[in-house]
Design an enzyme around this catalytic site. Structure first.
Site, PDB file in Angstrom:
ATOM      1  N   ASP A  33     -32.451 -41.166  37.981  1.00 10.94           N
ATOM      2  CA  ASP A  33     -32.849 -42.426  38.616  1.00 10.94           C
ATOM      3  C   ASP A  33     -34.000 -43.086  37.849  1.00 10.94           C
ATOM      4  OD1 ASP A  33     -32.782 -44.418  40.478  1.00 10.94           O
ATOM      5  OD2 ASP A  33     -33.823 -43.314  42.046  1.00 10.94           O
ATOM      6  N   HIS A  50     -30.499 -48.343  31.078  1.00 10.39           N
ATOM      7  CA  HIS A  50     -29.391 -47.373  31.060  1.00 10.39           C
ATOM      8  C   HIS A  50     -29.172 -46.848  29.641  1.00 10.39           C
ATOM      9  CE1 HIS A  50     -28.641 -48.268  35.173  1.00 10.39           C
ATOM     10  NE2 HIS A  50     -28.168 -49.487  34.970  1.00 10.39           N
ATOM     11  N   TRP A  82     -20.542 -49.317  42.615  1.00  7.21           N
ATOM     12  CA  TRP A  82     -19.676 -50.495  42.421  1.00  7.21           C
ATOM     13  C   TRP A  82     -20.294 -51.743  43.042  1.00  7.21           C
ATOM     14  CZ3 TRP A  82     -16.017 -49.674  38.995  1.00  7.21           C
ATOM     15  CH2 TRP A  82     -15.447 -48.418  38.883  1.00  7.21           C
ATOM     16  N   LEU A 144     -22.665 -24.621  27.193  1.00  5.60           N
ATOM     17  CA  LEU A 144     -22.954 -25.414  28.390  1.00  5.60           C
ATOM     18  C   LEU A 144     -21.735 -26.217  28.855  1.00  5.60           C
ATOM     19  CD1 LEU A 144     -25.220 -26.737  30.267  1.00  5.60           C
ATOM     20  CD2 LEU A 144     -25.265 -28.559  28.558  1.00  5.60           C
TER      21      LEU A 144
HETATM   22  C1  FPP Z   1     -29.916 -44.912  38.184  1.00  4.53           C
HETATM   23  O1  FPP Z   1     -30.941 -45.778  37.783  1.00  4.53           O
HETATM   24  C2  FPP Z   1     -28.977 -44.669  37.098  1.00  4.53           C
HETATM   25  C3  FPP Z   1     -27.649 -44.943  37.137  1.00  4.53           C
HETATM   26  C4  FPP Z   1     -26.997 -45.549  38.317  1.00  4.53           C
HETATM   27  C5  FPP Z   1     -26.770 -44.715  35.990  1.00  4.53           C
HETATM   28  C6  FPP Z   1     -27.083 -43.565  35.086  1.00  4.53           C
HETATM   29  C7  FPP Z   1     -26.438 -43.808  33.777  1.00  4.53           C
HETATM   30  C8  FPP Z   1     -26.925 -43.474  32.558  1.00  4.53           C
HETATM   31  C9  FPP Z   1     -28.168 -42.711  32.376  1.00  4.53           C
HETATM   32  C10 FPP Z   1     -26.238 -43.878  31.289  1.00  4.53           C
HETATM   33  C11 FPP Z   1     -24.749 -43.842  31.238  1.00  4.53           C
HETATM   34  C12 FPP Z   1     -24.155 -42.512  31.473  1.00  4.53           C
HETATM   35  C13 FPP Z   1     -23.515 -41.733  30.559  1.00  4.53           C
HETATM   36  C14 FPP Z   1     -22.959 -40.435  31.018  1.00  4.53           C
HETATM   37  C15 FPP Z   1     -23.347 -42.078  29.162  1.00  4.53           C
HETATM   38  P1  FPP Z   1     -31.113 -47.167  38.553  1.00  4.53           P
HETATM   39  O2  FPP Z   1     -30.367 -48.207  37.790  1.00  4.53           O
HETATM   40  O3  FPP Z   1     -30.702 -47.029  39.979  1.00  4.53           O
HETATM   41  O4  FPP Z   1     -32.654 -47.372  38.418  1.00  4.53           O
HETATM   42  P2  FPP Z   1     -33.615 -48.156  39.455  1.00  4.53           P
HETATM   43  O5  FPP Z   1     -33.560 -47.388  40.754  1.00  4.53           O
HETATM   44  O6  FPP Z   1     -34.949 -48.093  38.802  1.00  4.53           O
HETATM   45  O7  FPP Z   1     -33.068 -49.535  39.579  1.00  4.53           O
END
Ligand code: FPP
Length: 256
Positions: A33, A50, A82, A144
Site C-alpha cells: 500500500d 505504481h 476495478w 521461492l
Molecule cells: C496500493 O497502493 C497498490 C496497488 C493497488 C497496486 C500494487 C501494484 C504494484 C506495486 C505494481 C504492479 C504489480 C505487479 C505485480 C507488477 P495505492 O494506490 O492504494 O496507494 P494509496 O493508498 O497511497 O493511494
C-alpha cells in the site's frame, strides 16, 4: 500496530540484523500500500507510484529468495480495485505485463516459480496469457514461489470455494459430512499454499482489505509507515526479526 524496536530512541538499523535463518517464515504475504501517496508527495501522477512499486517488488522477491522464504504472496490487484479510474487500472495491467515480460527470464534464473491467485478470467487476455506463460515456464523451479494476487478478494474466494463444494455435492462426488476445515482449504485459490505466517502492510493502514480472509486465522500482522515504493530488504528483515520474537501459540499455551 506499528512495532518499531527502538533502542535508546534511535531507530535500529536492520540491514545486517541477525535474523535466525532456521526460523524464516515459510509464507510471507504483503499488502503493498501507499503507491499513490508516495507519488502525491512527489507531485507525480499515481501511476508513477505504481511504477516505483515494481522496484520494491524486485528487491523483496530477491531477498525472500535469498533468505529461504518459500512463498511470497503479493496483493497486486484486488476485486475492489476495478473502482479506480480506468487509466489507473490500465496502467496497472500494463505494469503487470511489462513486469512479467521483462522479468521472467531473471526470475527463472533465480529459480522462482511465478503463480497467481484470484479470478484472472476478468483480466485483459494478454495479462492472462503472460501469467499462464510465466507459470508454465517456471513451475518446475524449486526456489521461492512468487504468488501474485490479481483480481483477488477474500470474500470472492470464499464464494468460489462454496460454489465448488456445492457443485461436487450436486455431482455426488462429495458428502456434506466430509466438509471440514481441511476440505474447505482445498477448494480455495490457495489450495497449494500453506497459510501465511506473517502479513505485512505498508503505508500505515491497519486493515486487511479483503486479503486472505480464511488463511490469516493465525497469521502475525506487521505494519509499517513506509510506503510500498520505499519498502526494501532492510524493512523486510525488520519484519522477520519482529516475527521471530513473537510468541505464536495458535490458541494453545506457551511451551515452557
Ligand atoms: C496500493 O497502493 C497498490 C496497488 C493497488 C497496486 C500494487 C501494484 C504494484 C506495486 C505494481 C504492479 C504489480 C505487479 C505485480 C507488477 P495505492 O494506490 O492504494 O496507494 P494509496 O493508498 O497511497 O493511494
Amino acid at each position: 500496530m506499528i512495532k518499531f524496536l527502538n533502542f535508546n530512541n534511535k531507530k535500529k538499523d536492520f540491514s545486517n540484523i541477525d535474523i535466525d535463518l532456521n526460523r524464516i517464515p515459510k509464507h510471507i504475504a504483503i499488502i503493498m500500500d501507499g503507491n499513490g501517496r508516495w507519488a502525491k508527495e512527489r507531485k507525480m501522477p499515481r501511476t508513477l507510484g505504481h511504477k516505483a512499486g515494481v522496484e520494491a517488488i524486485r528487491d523483496i522477491v530477491k531477498e525472500c529468495n535469498n533468505l529461504g522464504v518459500k512463498y511470497l504472496t503479493l496483493y497486486a490487484f484486488s476485486t475492489e480495485n476495478w473502482k479506480r479510474p480506468k487509466d489507473e487500472v490500465n496502467a496497472l495491467m500494463k505494469l503487470l505485463i511489462e513486469y512479467l515480460k521483462s522479468e521472467i527470464a531473471e526470475l527463472n534464473k533465480q529459480n522462482v516459480v511465478v503463480m497467481h491467485i484470484g479470478d484472472i478470467s476478468k483480466l485483459p487476455l494478454i495479462c492472462q496469457d503472460e501469467l499462464n506463460k510465466a507459470y508454465h515456464r517456471t513451475k518446475h523451479n524449486s526456489g521461492l514461489v512468487l504468488n501474485l494476487a490479481l483480481n483477488y478478494g477474500g470474500r470472492n474466494e470464499l464464494v468460489y470455494a462454496i460454489k465448488g463444494i456445492a457443485q461436487d455435492i450436486k455431482n455426488g462426488d462429495l458428502k456434506i459430512e466430509s466438509i471440514n476445515e481441511e476440505l474447505v482449504s482445498n477448494y480455495l485459490y490457495t489450495k497449494e499454499l500453506p497459510d501465511p505466517d506473517i502479513i505485512i502492510r505498508t503505508a500505515g493502514e491497519q486493515r486487511l482489505s479483503n486479503f486472505l480472509l480464511w488463511q490469516c486465522a493465525y497469521s502475525e500482522f506487521w505494519y509499517t509507515n513506509i510506503k510500498w515504493p520505499d519498502f526494501r530488504k532492510t524493512h523486510l528483515r525488520e519484519a522477520i526479526y519482529d516475527y521471530q520474537n513473537r510468541d505464536r501459540r495458535f490458541g494453545g499455551l506457551k511451551q515452557e
